[in-house]
Motif scaffolding. Structure first.
Motif, PDB file in Angstrom:
ATOM      1  N   GLU A 253       0.809  -1.217   0.000  1.00  0.00           N
ATOM      2  CA  GLU A 253       0.000   0.000   0.000  1.00  0.00           C
ATOM      3  C   GLU A 253       0.844   1.270   0.000  1.00  0.00           C
ATOM      4  OE1 GLU A 253      -2.490  -0.196   3.427  1.00  0.00           O
ATOM      5  OE2 GLU A 253      -3.717  -1.835   2.656  1.00  0.00           O
ATOM      6  N   ILE A 254       0.226   2.335  -0.525  1.00  0.00           N
ATOM      7  CA  ILE A 254       0.745   3.690  -0.399  1.00  0.00           C
ATOM      8  C   ILE A 254      -0.312   4.532   0.303  1.00  0.00           C
ATOM      9  CG2 ILE A 254       1.427   5.791  -1.617  1.00  0.00           C
ATOM     10  CD1 ILE A 254       2.503   4.075  -3.854  1.00  0.00           C
ATOM     11  N   HIS A 255       0.078   5.231   1.353  1.00  0.00           N
ATOM     12  CA  HIS A 255      -0.796   6.181   2.033  1.00  0.00           C
ATOM     13  C   HIS A 255      -0.221   7.573   1.813  1.00  0.00           C
ATOM     14  CE1 HIS A 255      -2.756   3.168   5.079  1.00  0.00           C
ATOM     15  NE2 HIS A 255      -2.696   2.676   3.846  1.00  0.00           N
ATOM     16  N   PHE A 256      -1.063   8.477   1.346  1.00  0.00           N
ATOM     17  CA  PHE A 256      -0.599   9.775   0.857  1.00  0.00           C
ATOM     18  C   PHE A 256      -1.434  10.897   1.450  1.00  0.00           C
ATOM     19  CE2 PHE A 256      -1.164  12.995  -2.608  1.00  0.00           C
ATOM     20  CZ  PHE A 256       0.132  13.496  -2.649  1.00  0.00           C
ATOM     21  N   LYS A 257      -0.778  11.946   1.952  1.00  0.00           N
ATOM     22  CA  LYS A 257      -1.466  13.128   2.476  1.00  0.00           C
ATOM     23  C   LYS A 257      -0.821  14.384   1.898  1.00  0.00           C
ATOM     24  CE  LYS A 257      -1.358  12.266   7.061  1.00  0.00           C
ATOM     25  NZ  LYS A 257      -1.704  12.400   8.514  1.00  0.00           N
ATOM     26  N   THR A 258      -1.655  15.391   1.604  1.00  0.00           N
ATOM     27  CA  THR A 258      -1.155  16.653   1.080  1.00  0.00           C
ATOM     28  C   THR A 258      -2.186  17.750   1.316  1.00  0.00           C
ATOM     29  OG1 THR A 258      -0.295  17.779  -0.908  1.00  0.00           O
ATOM     30  CG2 THR A 258      -2.109  16.247  -1.232  1.00  0.00           C
ATOM     31  N   ASP A 259      -1.716  18.978   1.272  1.00  0.00           N
ATOM     32  CA  ASP A 259      -2.628  20.130   1.302  1.00  0.00           C
ATOM     33  C   ASP A 259      -2.828  20.686  -0.098  1.00  0.00           C
ATOM     34  OD1 ASP A 259       0.195  21.027   1.376  1.00  0.00           O
ATOM     35  OD2 ASP A 259      -0.720  23.012   1.300  1.00  0.00           O
ATOM     36  N   ASN A 260      -2.100  20.122  -1.078  1.00  0.00           N
ATOM     37  CA  ASN A 260      -2.087  20.654  -2.439  1.00  0.00           C
ATOM     38  C   ASN A 260      -3.091  19.900  -3.310  1.00  0.00           C
ATOM     39  OD1 ASN A 260      -1.098  20.859  -5.335  1.00  0.00           O
ATOM     40  ND2 ASN A 260       0.260  22.318  -4.337  1.00  0.00           N
ATOM     41  N   ARG A 261      -4.189  20.563  -3.656  1.00  0.00           N
ATOM     42  CA  ARG A 261      -5.246  19.895  -4.423  1.00  0.00           C
ATOM     43  C   ARG A 261      -4.755  19.435  -5.795  1.00  0.00           C
ATOM     44  NH1 ARG A 261     -10.912  19.632  -3.956  1.00  0.00           N
ATOM     45  NH2 ARG A 261     -11.914  18.991  -5.904  1.00  0.00           N
ATOM     46  N   GLY A 262      -3.934  20.259  -6.441  1.00  0.00           N
ATOM     47  CA  GLY A 262      -3.418  19.885  -7.758  1.00  0.00           C
ATOM     48  C   GLY A 262      -2.607  18.607  -7.694  1.00  0.00           C
ATOM     49  N   LEU A 263      -1.740  18.500  -6.702  1.00  0.00           N
ATOM     50  CA  LEU A 263      -0.934  17.287  -6.547  1.00  0.00           C
ATOM     51  C   LEU A 263      -1.812  16.097  -6.202  1.00  0.00           C
ATOM     52  CD1 LEU A 263       1.804  15.872  -6.412  1.00  0.00           C
ATOM     53  CD2 LEU A 263       1.964  16.563  -4.004  1.00  0.00           C
ATOM     54  N   PHE A 264      -2.844  16.331  -5.412  1.00  0.00           N
ATOM     55  CA  PHE A 264      -3.736  15.242  -5.034  1.00  0.00           C
ATOM     56  C   PHE A 264      -4.482  14.712  -6.258  1.00  0.00           C
ATOM     57  CE2 PHE A 264      -7.605  13.434  -3.049  1.00  0.00           C
ATOM     58  CZ  PHE A 264      -6.996  12.551  -2.169  1.00  0.00           C
ATOM     59  N   GLU A 265      -4.999  15.619  -7.073  1.00  0.00           N
ATOM     60  CA  GLU A 265      -5.710  15.193  -8.283  1.00  0.00           C
ATOM     61  C   GLU A 265      -4.764  14.450  -9.232  1.00  0.00           C
ATOM     62  OE1 GLU A 265      -7.289  18.864  -9.690  1.00  0.00           O
ATOM     63  OE2 GLU A 265      -9.046  18.808  -8.355  1.00  0.00           O
ATOM     64  N   TYR A 266      -3.546  14.974  -9.366  1.00  0.00           N
ATOM     65  CA  TYR A 266      -2.546  14.307 -10.201  1.00  0.00           C
ATOM     66  C   TYR A 266      -2.269  12.898  -9.681  1.00  0.00           C
ATOM     67  CZ  TYR A 266       2.033  13.034 -12.022  1.00  0.00           C
ATOM     68  OH  TYR A 266       3.078  12.352 -12.603  1.00  0.00           O
ATOM     69  N   SER A 267      -2.158  12.765  -8.363  1.00  0.00           N
ATOM     70  CA  SER A 267      -1.830  11.480  -7.753  1.00  0.00           C
ATOM     71  C   SER A 267      -2.951  10.472  -7.966  1.00  0.00           C
ATOM     72  CB  SER A 267      -1.550  11.666  -6.257  1.00  0.00           C
ATOM     73  OG  SER A 267      -0.471  12.568  -6.065  1.00  0.00           O
ATOM     74  N   LEU A 268      -4.187  10.920  -7.841  1.00  0.00           N
ATOM     75  CA  LEU A 268      -5.323  10.038  -8.106  1.00  0.00           C
ATOM     76  C   LEU A 268      -5.272   9.505  -9.532  1.00  0.00           C
ATOM     77  CD1 LEU A 268      -8.242  12.025  -6.423  1.00  0.00           C
ATOM     78  CD2 LEU A 268      -7.340   9.820  -5.675  1.00  0.00           C
ATOM     79  N   MET A 269      -5.016  10.385 -10.482  1.00  0.00           N
ATOM     80  CA  MET A 269      -4.962   9.974 -11.881  1.00  0.00           C
ATOM     81  C   MET A 269      -3.770   9.072 -12.160  1.00  0.00           C
ATOM     82  SD  MET A 269      -6.227  13.370 -14.000  1.00  0.00           S
ATOM     83  CE  MET A 269      -4.986  14.466 -13.301  1.00  0.00           C
ATOM     84  N   SER A 270      -2.621   9.410 -11.565  1.00  0.00           N
ATOM     85  CA  SER A 270      -1.413   8.625 -11.777  1.00  0.00           C
ATOM     86  C   SER A 270      -1.574   7.203 -11.250  1.00  0.00           C
ATOM     87  CB  SER A 270      -0.228   9.314 -11.079  1.00  0.00           C
ATOM     88  OG  SER A 270       0.961   8.567 -11.231  1.00  0.00           O
ATOM     89  N   MET A 271      -2.116   7.080 -10.044  1.00  0.00           N
ATOM     90  CA  MET A 271      -2.293   5.754  -9.448  1.00  0.00           C
ATOM     91  C   MET A 271      -3.347   4.947 -10.182  1.00  0.00           C
ATOM     92  SD  MET A 271      -1.919   6.688  -5.406  1.00  0.00           S
ATOM     93  CE  MET A 271      -0.371   7.394  -4.790  1.00  0.00           C
ATOM     94  N   ASN A 272      -4.400   5.612 -10.615  1.00  0.00           N
ATOM     95  CA  ASN A 272      -5.438   4.926 -11.380  1.00  0.00           C
ATOM     96  C   ASN A 272      -4.887   4.421 -12.714  1.00  0.00           C
ATOM     97  OD1 ASN A 272      -8.381   4.268 -11.886  1.00  0.00           O
ATOM     98  ND2 ASN A 272      -8.014   5.684 -13.584  1.00  0.00           N
ATOM     99  N   ALA A 273      -4.109   5.272 -13.375  1.00  0.00           N
ATOM    100  CA  ALA A 273      -3.518   4.887 -14.655  1.00  0.00           C
ATOM    101  C   ALA A 273      -2.530   3.736 -14.498  1.00  0.00           C
ATOM    102  CB  ALA A 273      -2.826   6.097 -15.298  1.00  0.00           C
ATOM    103  N   TYR A 274      -1.904   3.659 -13.332  1.00  0.00           N
ATOM    104  CA  TYR A 274      -0.942   2.586 -13.060  1.00  0.00           C
ATOM    105  C   TYR A 274      -1.646   1.263 -12.774  1.00  0.00           C
ATOM    106  CZ  TYR A 274       3.570   0.686 -11.575  1.00  0.00           C
ATOM    107  OH  TYR A 274       4.721  -0.051 -11.479  1.00  0.00           O
TER     108      TYR A 274
END
Length: 215
Positions: free
Chosen positions: A149-170
């Protein structure tokens, strides 16, 4: 963030090999030799001043934790925080670069990776430096157990949205997603220094839990 130079840091680090492992490559595939048990290992890439990883180690004595931080002037703050109290036996630090994980961990050595308030690298040309980029996901997968698992926290919405897409694409599974973690704070949530700072200003904290699928 500009780092304040601490000329005494390296000497202080070298005085505490019981906390900061100086030869981590020697334990690749055999981290039980460090901790004296076969409990799962969780790592935090970019551990900063250590508040999160120390809190997690105290909260979960049945799990071994490793905080990874490259800069002397930062990791020394984590070291000070750890040794000023009763040092948890299930916690170690590595002063290494997070993009070199394969030098220190074999496949299956790690059960979970924590990424907390990573640098967002907002410019498109810097996307490969984001810790949730495909290249880093491949790196984490190479040291994690199957279904790790990867657990991820951020205050940056842009990075969070990018991370969701990146992990989904992976092809990863998204097991938990929160757009405002503190609106319904989990009882076991351990806050980082940045998390306290940003939440005090009223900024939402974004969090996700993702999992690699067995191939």
């Amino acid at each position: 963030m500009r780092l304040r130079n601490k000329p005494w840091a390296l000497e202080f680090i070298n005085e505490h090999p019981d906390v900061i492992i100086s030869n981590p490559e020697e334990y690749k595939g055999n981290w039980k030799a460090v901790f004296g048990n076969e409990n799962p290992v969780h790592i935090e890439v970019g551990t900063g001043k250590g508040q999160f990883v120390l809190g997690m180690a105290k909260q979960n004595p049945h799990i071994n934790y490793i905080g990874i931080e490259l800069f002397d002037s930062v990791i020394v703050c984590a070291l000070e925080r750890i040794i000023e109290g009763e040092k948890p036996s299930n916690l170690r630090l590595l002063k290494v670069n997070g993009d070199k994980l394969q030098q220190y961990f074999a496949k299956g050595d790690v059960a979970r990776v924590y990424l907390n308030f990573s640098d967002p690298w907002p410019k498109t040309r810097h996307a490969k430096r984001r810790l949730t980029h495909e290249g880093f996901l491949k790196l984490y997968e190479s040291v994690l157990i199957d279904n790790g698992e990867i657990h991820f926290k951020t205050d940056n919405r842009g990075l969070f949205e990018y991370s969701l897409m990146s992990m989904n694409a992976y092809g990863m599974s998204l097991n938990y997603v929160s757009l405002d973690l503190h609106a319904n704070m989990p009882e076991d949530n351990i806050m980082t220094e940045y998390e306290q700072k940003f939440s005090a200003k009223g900024q939402p904290i974004y969090r996700l839990e993702s999992q690699f699928k067995t191939k």
